[in-house]
Write an enzyme that holds these catalytic residues in place. Structure first.
Site, short mmCIF file in Angstrom:
data_model
loop_
_atom_site.label_atom_id
_atom_site.label_comp_id
_atom_site.label_asym_id
_atom_site.label_seq_id
_atom_site.Cartn_x
_atom_site.Cartn_y
_atom_site.Cartn_z
N ASN A 1 -9.94 6.62 2.97
CA ASN A 1 -9.08 7.32 2.02
C ASN A 1 -8.03 8.12 2.79
OD1 ASN A 1 -8.11 8.33 -0.41
ND2 ASN A 1 -10.08 9.16 -1.08
N PHE A 2 -7.05 8.64 2.05
CA PHE A 2 -6.01 9.53 2.59
C PHE A 2 -5.18 8.89 3.70
CE2 PHE A 2 -9.57 12.28 1.06
CZ PHE A 2 -8.95 12.73 -0.09
N LEU A 3 -4.97 7.58 3.59
CA LEU A 3 -4.01 6.92 4.49
C LEU A 3 -2.62 7.42 4.12
CD1 LEU A 3 -2.86 4.77 6.42
CD2 LEU A 3 -3.11 3.10 4.56
N THR B 1 -9.70 2.11 -2.22
CA THR B 1 -8.90 1.83 -3.41
C THR B 1 -7.43 2.00 -3.04
OG1 THR B 1 -9.04 4.14 -4.11
CG2 THR B 1 -10.65 2.62 -5.07
N LEU C 1 -12.42 9.19 -4.43
CA LEU C 1 -11.62 10.38 -4.74
C LEU C 1 -10.12 10.14 -4.51
CD1 LEU C 1 -14.04 12.83 -2.97
CD2 LEU C 1 -13.90 12.35 -5.41
S1 MYA Z 1 -4.67 4.26 -0.58
C1 MYA Z 1 -3.40 5.49 -0.49
C2 MYA Z 1 -2.32 5.05 0.45
N1 MYA Z 1 -1.35 6.09 0.67
C3 MYA Z 1 -0.21 6.21 0.00
O1 MYA Z 1 0.11 5.40 -0.87
C4 MYA Z 1 0.64 7.41 0.36
C5 MYA Z 1 2.11 7.13 0.36
N2 MYA Z 1 2.42 5.98 1.22
C6 MYA Z 1 2.32 5.99 2.56
O2 MYA Z 1 1.97 6.97 3.20
C7 MYA Z 1 2.68 4.69 3.25
O3 MYA Z 1 3.50 3.91 2.39
C8 MYA Z 1 1.43 3.88 3.68
C9 MYA Z 1 1.88 2.53 4.26
C10 MYA Z 1 0.68 4.64 4.78
C11 MYA Z 1 0.51 3.61 2.51
N3 MYA Z 1 -3.67 0.27 1.91
O4 MYA Z 1 3.27 1.04 8.16
P1 MYA Z 1 3.80 0.00 7.25
C12 MYA Z 1 0.01 -2.44 4.25
C13 MYA Z 1 -3.76 -0.71 2.83
O5 MYA Z 1 5.07 -0.65 7.68
P2 MYA Z 1 4.24 2.07 5.28
C14 MYA Z 1 -5.77 4.70 0.70
O6 MYA Z 1 -5.70 5.75 1.28
C15 MYA Z 1 1.07 -3.37 3.75
O7 MYA Z 1 0.52 -4.31 2.84
N4 MYA Z 1 -2.71 -1.35 3.36
O8 MYA Z 1 3.96 0.55 5.74
C16 MYA Z 1 -6.80 3.67 1.09
C17 MYA Z 1 1.54 -4.00 5.04
O9 MYA Z 1 0.62 -4.98 5.51
P3 MYA Z 1 0.92 -6.55 5.24
C18 MYA Z 1 -1.49 -0.95 2.95
O10 MYA Z 1 4.70 2.00 3.88
C19 MYA Z 1 -6.34 3.00 2.37
C20 MYA Z 1 1.47 -2.84 6.02
O11 MYA Z 1 0.53 -1.89 5.44
C21 MYA Z 1 -1.32 0.06 2.01
O12 MYA Z 1 5.05 2.80 6.26
C22 MYA Z 1 -7.15 1.83 2.77
C23 MYA Z 1 2.81 -2.15 6.15
O13 MYA Z 1 2.66 -1.11 7.06
C24 MYA Z 1 -2.46 0.67 1.48
N5 MYA Z 1 -2.39 1.64 0.56
O14 MYA Z 1 2.77 2.73 5.29
C25 MYA Z 1 -6.69 1.22 4.07
N6 MYA Z 1 0.01 0.24 1.81
O15 MYA Z 1 2.18 -6.87 5.99
C26 MYA Z 1 -7.45 -0.05 4.43
C27 MYA Z 1 0.63 -0.65 2.60
O16 MYA Z 1 -0.27 -7.30 5.74
C28 MYA Z 1 -8.83 0.24 4.95
N7 MYA Z 1 -0.27 -1.37 3.29
O17 MYA Z 1 1.11 -6.69 3.76
C29 MYA Z 1 -9.52 -1.01 5.40
C30 MYA Z 1 -10.94 -0.76 5.92
C31 MYA Z 1 -10.91 -0.13 7.29
C32 MYA Z 1 -12.30 0.26 7.83
C33 MYA Z 1 -13.18 -0.98 8.11
C34 MYA Z 1 -14.55 -0.54 8.71
C35 MYA Z 1 -15.41 -1.69 8.92
O1 JJ1 Z 2 -0.38 9.47 -13.97
C1 JJ1 Z 2 0.01 8.34 -14.15
N1 JJ1 Z 2 0.88 8.02 -15.11
C2 JJ1 Z 2 1.28 8.99 -16.11
C3 JJ1 Z 2 2.64 9.57 -15.81
C4 JJ1 Z 2 3.72 8.54 -15.86
C5 JJ1 Z 2 5.02 9.12 -15.43
C6 JJ1 Z 2 6.02 8.03 -15.29
N2 JJ1 Z 2 5.66 7.06 -14.30
C7 JJ1 Z 2 1.18 8.32 -17.47
N3 JJ1 Z 2 1.37 9.11 -18.51
C8 JJ1 Z 2 1.20 8.68 -19.87
C9 JJ1 Z 2 0.14 9.57 -20.49
C10 JJ1 Z 2 0.03 9.43 -22.00
C11 JJ1 Z 2 -0.76 10.62 -22.55
C12 JJ1 Z 2 -0.91 10.52 -24.04
C13 JJ1 Z 2 -1.53 9.22 -24.43
C14 JJ1 Z 2 -0.79 8.03 -23.86
C15 JJ1 Z 2 -0.65 8.13 -22.38
O2 JJ1 Z 2 0.90 7.15 -17.57
C16 JJ1 Z 2 -0.46 7.18 -13.28
C17 JJ1 Z 2 -1.77 6.64 -13.77
O3 JJ1 Z 2 -1.63 6.16 -15.05
N4 JJ1 Z 2 -0.66 7.66 -11.94
C18 JJ1 Z 2 -0.05 7.11 -10.90
O4 JJ1 Z 2 0.72 6.18 -11.02
C19 JJ1 Z 2 -0.40 7.70 -9.57
C20 JJ1 Z 2 -0.79 6.65 -8.60
C21 JJ1 Z 2 -1.96 5.79 -9.05
C22 JJ1 Z 2 -2.48 4.94 -7.91
C23 JJ1 Z 2 -3.44 5.74 -7.10
C24 JJ1 Z 2 -3.74 5.25 -5.72
C25 JJ1 Z 2 -4.93 5.99 -5.20
C26 JJ1 Z 2 -4.99 6.06 -3.73
C27 JJ1 Z 2 -6.35 5.74 -3.18
O5 JJ1 Z 2 -7.12 6.87 -2.99
#
Ligand code: MYA
Ligand code: JJ1
Length: 388
Positions: A136-138, A172, A388
């Site tokens: 989590n928290f990537l 997730t 989470l």
């Molecule tokens: S999910 C929450 C992720 N965080 C965010 O969304 C926060 C906002 N975004 C960012 O900080 C960046 O955009 C991140 C990507 C860091 C997400 N999970 O470095 P890049 C792939 C997995 O150029 P950036 C959470 O925390 C993408 O498909 N992969 O991209 C769970 C591409 O690969 P490919 C992801 O945008 C994390 C590559 O990365 C994700 O600068 C689980 C691009 O890299 C993502 N959410 O950075 C991680 N987003 O070319 C996996 C993009 O192949 C864990 N990518 O498509 C796996 C298990 C590990 C442990 C195993 C133990 C055995």
């Molecule tokens: O919160 C979310 N959506 C809201 C706000 C939308 C704002 C415009 N994009 C939403 N609101 C409608 C609520 C309404 C209340 C009355 C009844 C009808 C509905 O839909 C969304 C989830 O729906 N959240 C996000 O998009 C945040 C990112 C979700 C991906 C999370 C990744 C998790 C990372 C791994 O740990």
């Protein structure tokens, strides 16, 4: 298409049609002597940094990195704002590994610019209880995006997980990667509809006025179920029994023991809330519900800077109807000043969402396993795991 993910032991899109591949590990564990001993190389300006979450200054840096650079909705109106206390809770469960709290710093300024974490968990898939890491928290700072840093972070956390002789993980994401075991929808229940509309989280429905909307979402002042009260330390054994027997019915679910329940479910203010129903006659614990607190920053609003959101966590309804139990959860969340109560369509949640006036959100959450195949995937209602 997925230059990184195509190299990893995860279900690949091209294998989705192939029904002959078995459930379980995709590749076998390696001898620990074959696990790479040194960290993966980073671009020259950066260094690895194992985070000590006991250190309040470091925790504040991690909080700030995430508060400014973590997950946003598709229109960039809101950003998750995990609190420092929440991060400490999420990252230090029983038997956590400090080495799995992985930061990347700029060598010169020592500024934290990226992060990824893992925590250990036992997760059951069908009848197989597997030691896994929950990842989590990537997060990569906005200024360093699209430079392929994320794959380096993922490889490094994988290496450190392997060093503990753990070969599977659960995670997730809001984005589609190869390949989800299931895809869930977020549902939202307005508690403070006027604020939600003011910040653009929701809209006034057609033919609705503000006062009709406020009335629509009104809730009683106190929970209705007799014996509904906060969970306490003395309840850990009873809650563990209730939860273990309940989660046994799902295809994928955590295998919680009492230590896990104490950590993950004992109430902590503004982090996690748990309530149960103690039968007024027998004093038995018959039902349980919980939610965690994850505010979102409101981006670009003159009046409000945060939304206080509760997220449904683990719920077990045995004697009390689930809908009634969750109505009481909404009531206490409203009392505690939450603006919105969110839930995924996992477990039995479909059975109360519409009835309790949740509406579907625009966000989805995809669930993944690393190095573990579940043929054909599962339905959200077969999933008993909330991350989470
Ligand atoms: S999910 C929450 C992720 N965080 C965010 O969304 C926060 C906002 N975004 C960012 O900080 C960046 O955009 C991140 C990507 C860091 C997400 N999970 O470095 P890049 C792939 C997995 O150029 P950036 C959470 O925390 C993408 O498909 N992969 O991209 C769970 C591409 O690969 P490919 C992801 O945008 C994390 C590559 O990365 C994700 O600068 C689980 C691009 O890299 C993502 N959410 O950075 C991680 N987003 O070319 C996996 C993009 O192949 C864990 N990518 O498509 C796996 C298990 C590990 C442990 C195993 C133990 C055995
Ligand atoms: O919160 C979310 N959506 C809201 C706000 C939308 C704002 C415009 N994009 C939403 N609101 C409608 C609520 C309404 C209340 C009355 C009844 C009808 C509905 O839909 C969304 C989830 O729906 N959240 C996000 O998009 C945040 C990112 C979700 C991906 C999370 C990744 C998790 C990372 C791994 O740990």
């Amino acid at each position: 298409r997925h230059k990184f993910w195509e190299t990893q032991p995860v279900g690949q899109f091209r294998d989705l049609a192939d029904g002959s591949l078995p459930d379980g590990a995709i590749e076998p564990p390696s001898p620990l002597s074959e696990v790479r001993a040194d960290p993966y190389p980073l671009p020259a300006a950066f260094e690895w940094f194992t985070c000590d979450l006991d250190d309040d200054a470091l925790l504040a840096d991690l909080y700030a990195l995430l508060a400014h650079n973590y997950v946003e909705d598709d229109e960039n109106m809101f950003r998750f704002n995990y609190s420092p206390a929440f991060l400490r809770w999420a990252l230090r469960p029983p038997s956590f590994f400090r080495a799995w709290h992985i930061g990347v710093r700029a060598k010169e300024s020592k500024k934290l610019v990226a992060f990824i974490s893992g925590v250990p968990a036992r997760i059951r898939a069908r009848d197989d209880v597997v030691r896994m890491a929950e990842i989590n928290f990537l997060c990569v700072h906005k200024k360093l995006r699209s430079k392929r840093l994320a794959p380096v972070l993922i490889r490094e956390v994988t290496r450190r997980v392997h060093q503990e002789n753990i070969w599977q993980a659960a995670y997730t994401a809001g984005v589609v990667l190869p390949t989800p075991i299931t895809t869930c929808r977020y549902w939202h229940r307005s508690l403070n509809p006027k604020k939600l509309i003011d910040v653009g989280f929701s809209r006034l429905g057609p033919r609705m006025t503000m006062s009709r909307t406020v009335r629509l979402y009104k809730l009683p002042d106190a929970p209705l179920t007799p014996g509904f009260r906060q969970m306490e330390l003395r309840d850990v054994a009873a809650v563990t029994r209730l939860l273990r027997s309940y989660l046994a019915r799902y295809v994928v679910a955590p295998d919680f023991d009492e230590l896990d329940v104490e950590h993950w479910l004992l109430p902590q203010e503004d982090v996690v809330d748990s309530y149960l129903v103690e039968s007024p006659e027998t004093h038995e614990v018959t039902d349980f519900c919980s939610f965690y607190t994850l505010p979102s920053s409101v981006l670009n609003n003159a009046t409000y800077s945060t939304l206080k959101a509760a997220y449904s966590y683990y719920n077990v309804a045995v004697k009390t109807p689930l809908q009634q139990l969750m109505n009481d959860a909404l009531i206490v969340a409203k009392q505690k000043n939450y603006d919105v109560f969110n839930a995924l369509d996992v477990m039995e949640n479909e059975g109360f969402l519409k009835e309790l006036k949740f509406g579907p959100g625009d966000g989805q959450l995809h669930y993944y396993l690393y190095n573990y195949r579940i043929r054909n995937g599962i339905k959200p209602s077969e999933l008993g795991l909330v991350l989470l």
